[in-house]
Design a protein around this motif. Structure first.
Motif, mmCIF file in Angstrom:
data_model
loop_
_atom_site.group_PDB
_atom_site.id
_atom_site.type_symbol
_atom_site.label_atom_id
_atom_site.label_comp_id
_atom_site.label_asym_id
_atom_site.label_seq_id
_atom_site.Cartn_x
_atom_site.Cartn_y
_atom_site.Cartn_z
ATOM 1 N N ASN A 487 0.834 -1.204 0.000
ATOM 2 C CA ASN A 487 0.000 0.000 0.000
ATOM 3 C C ASN A 487 0.870 1.255 0.000
ATOM 4 N N ASN A 488 0.601 2.139 -0.961
ATOM 5 C CA ASN A 488 1.282 3.427 -1.035
ATOM 6 C C ASN A 488 0.558 4.444 -0.152
ATOM 7 N N TYR A 489 1.293 5.408 0.322
ATOM 8 C CA TYR A 489 0.672 6.395 1.199
ATOM 9 C C TYR A 489 1.432 7.713 1.133
ATOM 10 N N ILE A 490 0.774 8.750 1.697
ATOM 11 C CA ILE A 490 1.384 10.066 1.921
ATOM 12 C C ILE A 490 1.214 10.395 3.398
ATOM 13 N N ASP A 491 2.292 10.805 4.039
ATOM 14 C CA ASP A 491 2.251 11.235 5.438
ATOM 15 C C ASP A 491 2.349 12.751 5.515
ATOM 16 N N ILE A 492 1.521 13.344 6.378
ATOM 17 C CA ILE A 492 1.580 14.782 6.666
ATOM 18 C C ILE A 492 1.678 14.926 8.179
ATOM 19 N N GLY A 493 2.737 15.579 8.641
ATOM 20 C CA GLY A 493 2.942 15.663 10.080
ATOM 21 C C GLY A 493 3.376 17.030 10.560
ATOM 22 N N VAL A 494 3.155 17.277 11.827
ATOM 23 C CA VAL A 494 3.605 18.507 12.491
ATOM 24 C C VAL A 494 4.194 18.124 13.846
ATOM 25 N N ARG A 495 5.115 18.962 14.313
ATOM 26 C CA ARG A 495 5.709 18.762 15.638
ATOM 27 C C ARG A 495 5.930 20.123 16.276
ATOM 28 N N ALA A 496 5.363 20.309 17.458
ATOM 29 C CA ALA A 496 5.542 21.587 18.149
ATOM 30 C C ALA A 496 6.982 21.766 18.619
ATOM 31 N N GLY A 497 7.667 20.716 18.900
ATOM 32 C CA GLY A 497 9.065 20.745 19.324
ATOM 33 C C GLY A 497 9.440 19.339 19.757
ATOM 34 N N PHE A 498 10.679 19.016 19.824
ATOM 35 C CA PHE A 498 11.802 19.896 20.017
ATOM 36 C C PHE A 498 12.888 19.474 19.028
ATOM 37 N N ASP A 500 15.071 15.566 17.621
ATOM 38 C CA ASP A 500 15.443 14.162 17.793
ATOM 39 C C ASP A 500 16.895 13.974 17.353
ATOM 40 N N THR A 501 17.407 12.762 17.497
ATOM 41 C CA THR A 501 18.836 12.534 17.310
ATOM 42 C C THR A 501 19.285 12.650 15.858
ATOM 43 N N ASN A 513 17.534 14.542 22.725
ATOM 44 C CA ASN A 513 16.401 13.866 22.083
ATOM 45 C C ASN A 513 15.150 14.100 22.909
ATOM 46 N N LEU A 514 14.319 15.032 22.462
ATOM 47 C CA LEU A 514 13.061 15.330 23.147
ATOM 48 C C LEU A 514 12.066 15.845 22.121
ATOM 49 N N GLU A 515 10.918 15.180 22.023
ATOM 50 C CA GLU A 515 9.858 15.578 21.108
ATOM 51 C C GLU A 515 8.564 15.719 21.891
ATOM 52 N N GLY A 516 7.772 16.715 21.523
ATOM 53 C CA GLY A 516 6.500 16.917 22.200
ATOM 54 C C GLY A 516 5.444 17.475 21.274
ATOM 55 N N LEU A 517 4.208 17.098 21.526
ATOM 56 C CA LEU A 517 3.046 17.596 20.787
ATOM 57 C C LEU A 517 3.242 17.429 19.280
ATOM 58 N N ALA A 518 3.344 16.174 18.854
ATOM 59 C CA ALA A 518 3.530 15.852 17.438
ATOM 60 C C ALA A 518 2.383 14.963 16.970
ATOM 61 N N ALA A 519 2.046 15.086 15.701
ATOM 62 C CA ALA A 519 0.977 14.260 15.126
ATOM 63 C C ALA A 519 1.256 14.037 13.650
ATOM 64 N N THR A 520 0.847 12.845 13.149
ATOM 65 C CA THR A 520 1.024 12.491 11.741
ATOM 66 C C THR A 520 -0.249 11.855 11.208
ATOM 67 N N LEU A 521 -0.737 12.375 10.079
ATOM 68 C CA LEU A 521 -1.864 11.778 9.355
ATOM 69 C C LEU A 521 -1.314 11.004 8.162
ATOM 70 N N ARG A 522 -1.888 9.813 7.929
ATOM 71 C CA ARG A 522 -1.461 9.007 6.791
ATOM 72 C C ARG A 522 -2.623 8.847 5.817
ATOM 73 N N LEU A 523 -2.369 9.170 4.556
ATOM 74 C CA LEU A 523 -3.372 9.069 3.487
ATOM 75 C C LEU A 523 -2.976 7.917 2.570
ATOM 76 N N TYR A 524 -3.752 6.836 2.588
ATOM 77 C CA TYR A 524 -3.452 5.667 1.771
ATOM 78 C C TYR A 524 -4.073 5.798 0.387
ATOM 79 N N ASP A 525 -3.386 5.227 -0.582
ATOM 80 C CA ASP A 525 -3.925 5.097 -1.943
ATOM 81 C C ASP A 525 -4.846 3.880 -1.951
ATOM 82 N N THR A 526 -6.145 4.115 -2.069
ATOM 83 C CA THR A 526 -7.131 3.034 -1.973
ATOM 84 C C THR A 526 -7.778 2.718 -3.314
ATOM 85 N N ASP A 527 -7.115 3.080 -4.408
ATOM 86 C CA ASP A 527 -7.700 2.817 -5.726
ATOM 87 C C ASP A 527 -7.718 1.328 -6.049
ATOM 88 N N ASP A 528 -6.703 0.615 -5.594
ATOM 89 C CA ASP A 528 -6.615 -0.810 -5.918
ATOM 90 C C ASP A 528 -7.434 -1.629 -4.928
#
Length: 718
Positions: A487-498, A500-501, A513-528
């Motif tokens: 399955n192919n996909y596209i990821d779109i993400g944001v991170r408020a901080g800080f 990583d290595t 190495n410190l990350e906080g308030l991050a999120a990622t949406l994944r959009l799958y190719d569902t044509d097949d």
């Protein structure tokens, strides 16, 4: 042109000199005292009748200010007579004086002036999501206001201040007898001149009031200012310190320099530290303490301590490097900031760890004297110390930086010198010899502070690459393309901080190495029409916080190597055949060991650039879609991070968790199993704000529906 005041049997008569110097009888009471004259900023605003008409018709406001001068030298003989005025005369003088000021206040709209409102903690442009209504002051302590309605109305507070100043003037002109001196000195600490010196100083400037004409003996304020003797303010940045979670985001404070410490910055015995911090309950557990700090359940506190004591805490106790930047402020701005600190140092206000904190308070103080810049408005909703340093630098408010290495940095510099000398002679130490060298360095401490702690020693090593000015921006946005299984996909993400290595390392503590308030949406190719086709849009990850603290056992740093995470993430359920990925809540903790290797930068206290680590890890996960709704796991995580050059870094890791779901009666469902996962990451920095990253993961559990996941992403820091 001049006007002289003549006294005859308690009655005053005006002797006019010059054709246009006719004052109406309506302000005769205003002129009964010599000191009153200093409060006439312009006759155009204070006179009525023939003179005011003549001035307004034929004279510009600037000319009018010079049209009439009251010669106070000619009035010295009238002071004794002025003390015999009746109470009604004093009241009339107050009202006349207030009329003068009120006209000018209205003309200049001073009650809505940005500086006046900021002195009262009205922040019309503040971004804080957790602050109060922007139409009222952030302060709810009635002692901070002279008007009963001062918290909601800056106009009422200004008028109450003017009234208090007028009364102060009257009391000064009638209360100078020797019998009253002791009483006045006691009472003056509570006068408006002593309680709110920053407000008074600003009003004196705006209303052109002579300092000598309105002053008071303020023993407490005077002693406080004499002790601090402020000549210059500097902002001090103490680097991030993960071993104390409340210091994980770094810290800023103000250094107050006297003339001697300005002349010799190493003479810190004559400097003080102004620290805005949380007044928390030390008996609270850490989770409760952290939560209360986040939501404003604790009050803030302003601490002013001798600077050597505060600096020793960072350099010797926490072992954190510091950077000091003198602020490009004028002497008058420094004095005004300190007056305002006097007004606010006893306030009890909610402390918000992410919005109203040590960093935002420094911007607020500068905003009071630089209203045109509105620094606090220019930061996002989360205010982080390093962001404040970068903002002030971008606004040309910082002078040359001074780097002060912590004790562990100096120990590491010693180890680096020994290693370099050893290599020059072709010797190579065993691991045991290296550990003995580290123990020897710890037994013979070296510090940037003198033995008595009152001076800074001359720095003998080069600066480390951790100046916060050089770091990448805090926020991050990503977009990536990848393939998981078929399955192919596209990821779109944001991170408020800080950080990583694999992120660009300059400006951060080494291996941070410190990350906080991050999120990622994944959009799958569902044509097949493929089996086990995932949903077209899924939440791939939502991280509250995730971090690791690396303290290599073969380096000069003290402390343990550990990690923790709280997040929602998608995992493959390996308990049954064809297990798909599901979103679960996950809490994890790791503890272990790390080692630094390679060749460190010559002449610095930096550790070797390469890192390997091993963790013992425990994780608990819960989600409706996985078997039994939960699983707990324990295992080993091991990996290495390799700095190829300044723009290219790689990291490889193997996770070996053993998961337990609980027993099951179904033959095709397993209640416990191994699920090894290997991962590889590679990042190339285009510049400080852009990078490309490759991530590849392989799940070795044969029961999951997709084993491999590979992605190429573009990363933009902002």
């Amino acid at each position: 042109m001049s006007i002289e005041l003549m006294s005859t049997s308690g009655t005053y008569a005006l002797i006019t000199i010059g054709q246009r110097a006719r004052l109406p009888l309506a302000i005769a009471a205003l002129l009964f005292s010599a000191n009153t004259q200093a409060f006439l900023p312009t006759p155009l605003l204070v006179t009525e009748g023939a003179l005011s008409s003549e001035l307004s018709e034929s004279t510009s406001p600037s000319d009018a200010k010079a049209a009439v001068r009251i010669e106070t030298s000619n009035l010295s003989d009238t002071r004794d007579n002025s003390q015999n005025n009746t109470a009604s005369g004093s009241d009339m003088a107050i009202e006349q004086l207030l009329a003068v000021w009120r006209r000018q206040v209205k003309t200049d709209n001073l009650a809505q002036h940005t500086t006046w409102r900021r002195l009262l903690y009205f922040y019309d442009d503040q971004n804080s999501m957790l602050s109060k209504n922007k139409t009222e002051s952030l302060v709810d302590d009635p002692r901070f206001f002279l008007s009963d309605n001062g918290q909601q109305d800056s106009v009422a507070e200004l008028d109450a201040t003017l009234t208090a100043l007028a009364k102060e003037f009257t009391s000064q002109t009638t209360g100078n007898s020797q019998a009253n001196i002791h009483i006045k000195n006691q009472a003056n600490n509570d006068s408006v001149l002593c309680r709110f010196p920053a407000r008074v100083a600003w009003l004196k400037e705006r209303l052109a009031i002579d300092d000598a004409s309105l002053s008071a003996q303020c023993p407490e304020l005077d002693d406080w200012m004499a002790t601090l003797a402020p000549e210059q303010l500097s902002i001090v940045f103490a680097e991030e310190y993960l071993d104390n979670p409340l210091s994980a985001f770094g810290h800023t404070l103000l250094r107050i320099d006297s003339k001697s410490s300005v002349a010799d910055p190493n003479q810190i015995s004559q400097a003080y530290a102004l620290n805005y911090t949380v007044d928390g309950d030390p008996n609270d557990s850490f989770p409760i303490y952290a939560t209360k700090s986040m939501i404003g359940s604790y009050d803030s506190a302003i601490e002013i301590d001798p600077y050597p004591e505060k600096l020793a805490k960072y350099l010797q106790d926490d072992e954190r490097d510091t950077w000091t930047y003198p602020l490009n402020l004028t002497p008058s701005e420094v004095q005004q900031i300190m007056r305002h600190v006097w007004e606010t140092k006893a306030l009890k206000m909610p402390y918000y760890f992410t919005t109203d904190n040590c960093a935002s308070e420094i911007l607020r103080l500068i905003d009071v004297v630089r209203p045109q810049q509105s620094l606090l408005k220019q930061l996002a909703y989360v205010v982080v110390p390093s962001d404040v340093i970068q903002l002030l630098n971008n606004k040309n408010l910082l002078a040359n930086a001074t780097y002060t290495p912590a004790d562990n940095t100096l120990r590491q510099a010693q180890l680096n010198d020994i290693k370099q000398q050893r290599e020059q002679f072709g010797y190579h130490n065993s691991a045991k010899q290296t550990l003995n060298e580290i123990k020897s360095a710890q037994r013979n401490p070296v510090s940037s502070l003198s033995d008595d702690g009152q001076r800074l020693r001359k720095r003998q090593i080069d600066v480390s690459d951790n100046n916060p000015i050089d770091r990448h921006p805090l926020q991050l946005g990503t977009i990536g393309i990848g393939q998981r299984g078929d399955n192919n996909y596209i990821d779109i993400g944001v991170r408020a901080g800080f950080h990583d290595t694999l992120d660009h390392a300059s400006g951060y503590p080494q291996f941070f190495n410190l990350e906080g308030l991050a999120a990622t949406l994944r959009l799958y190719d569902t044509d097949d029409n493929k089996p086990n086709q995932p949903d077209s849009v899924v939440l791939q990850n939502a991280t509250l916080i995730r971090g690791r603290s690396f303290n290599p056992i073969n380096a000069g740093k003290k402390g343990k190597t550990w990690g923790a995470s709280i997040e929602a993430t998608r995992v493959n359920d390996g308990s049954q055949d064809g297990g798909q990925d599901h979103l679960v809540g996950s809490v994890g903790y790791e503890t272990g060991w790390s080692w630094a290797f390679g060749t460190p930068s010559i002449g610095t206290g930096e550790m070797p650039p390469q890192l390997c680590y091993t963790f013992l890890a425990g994780t608990a996960q819960a989600g409706r879609a996985i078997n039994k709704g939960f699983r707990v796991g324990a295992g080993v995580n091991a990996g290495c991070r390799y700095q190829i050059n300044n723009q290219l870094r790689a990291q490889a890791e193997l996770q070996l968790p053993y998961w337990y779901h609980g027993s099951s009666d179904e033959s095709n469902v397993r209640g416990h199993y191994w699920q090894p996962i290997s991962s590889l990451g590679l990042q190339y920095d285009i510049d400080k704000k852009q990078a490309l990253r490759i991530n590849a993961n392989y799940d070795w559990q044969e029961r999951v529906d997709a084993n491999e996941d590979i992605q190429l992403s573009y990363r933009r820091y902002f």
